[in-house]
Write an enzyme that holds these catalytic residues in place. Sequence first.
Site: not given
Ligand code: NAP
Length: 247
Positions: A132, A145
């Site tokens: 990130s 975070y």
């Molecule tokens: P999201 O839509 O909330 O997706 C997060 C995913 O992680 C979900 O599929 C969730 O699945 C899974 N997850 C969470 N805890 C878990 C666990 N204990 N075991 C297995 N799976 C788990 O958010 P996203 O934005 O796509 O996030 C994906 C990645 O991108 C993350 O690492 C986040 O930090 C990073 N990121 C996001 C942003 C942003 O602005 N959205 C920016 C930079 C980086 P379940 O809940 O079904 O387990």
Amino acid sequence: MSRHIVITGASSGIGAACARAFHAQGDRLSLGARRVERLPEVVPEAFCHALDVTDRDSVEGFVAAAIAANGPIDVLVNNAGLARGTEKIAEGTGEAWREMIETNVLGLLEVTRRVLPHMIENGGGHVVVIGSIAGHKAYVGGGVYCGSKRALQPICEAIRMETLGRNVRVTSVDPGMVDTEFSLVRFSGDRERAQKVYEGTRPLVADDVADCVLFAANRPQHVNLDTIVVMPTDQANPYMVHRAPQQ
Ligand code: NAP
């Protein structure tokens, strides 16, 4: 040639977008998440298995089942992750911190340490980490975070050194603001608060990040993209976002 792609956290957002994109180019998929019932809706042809990256037995079972279903792993997309709340350090209770570190850092390590030896044994592979912009620049209320994402940088560097000569690629894809369920999770289901994050601005969508992951994964094996930082045009850093005035 079809490759075996393993994606953690494929039930929504960036993980689901990566799954759809790899599937569209003919790769075989093993998808994991806690909400396992969502996974077949992402890609019906994928091998889907429950995964909680904070639970060692779950990780062990997931990796073994993925290999049994789809054979040697070519690409691991370490995507599972979350932010919880915006507590300042002095206000912290510790619970949210533990969840973020256990998921984003220890969970990623638990998955990676089970996949890497297997990749080395099979002549190489590609580890992709979804980091990130928060790992590059801290912001108020995001200390833990941001720390959990910053921690991924030395982990990636160490893996590159430790697997040198073993044909293992390591890429960190580090996005700015992406419109996914991320903010809904961060604010514990408060939809109004989550929507405010994206109000008046144009964030990335999950497919934009998946494009970057595929670009890195589709380079020839001798090319390693170390870090890709991908930002919305309307975002300069974690705390400077251009927002159009509301009508
Ligand atoms: P999201 O839509 O909330 O997706 C997060 C995913 O992680 C979900 O599929 C969730 O699945 C899974 N997850 C969470 N805890 C878990 C666990 N204990 N075991 C297995 N799976 C788990 O958010 P996203 O934005 O796509 O996030 C994906 C990645 O991108 C993350 O690492 C986040 O930090 C990073 N990121 C996001 C942003 C942003 O602005 N959205 C920016 C930079 C980086 P379940 O809940 O079904 O387990």
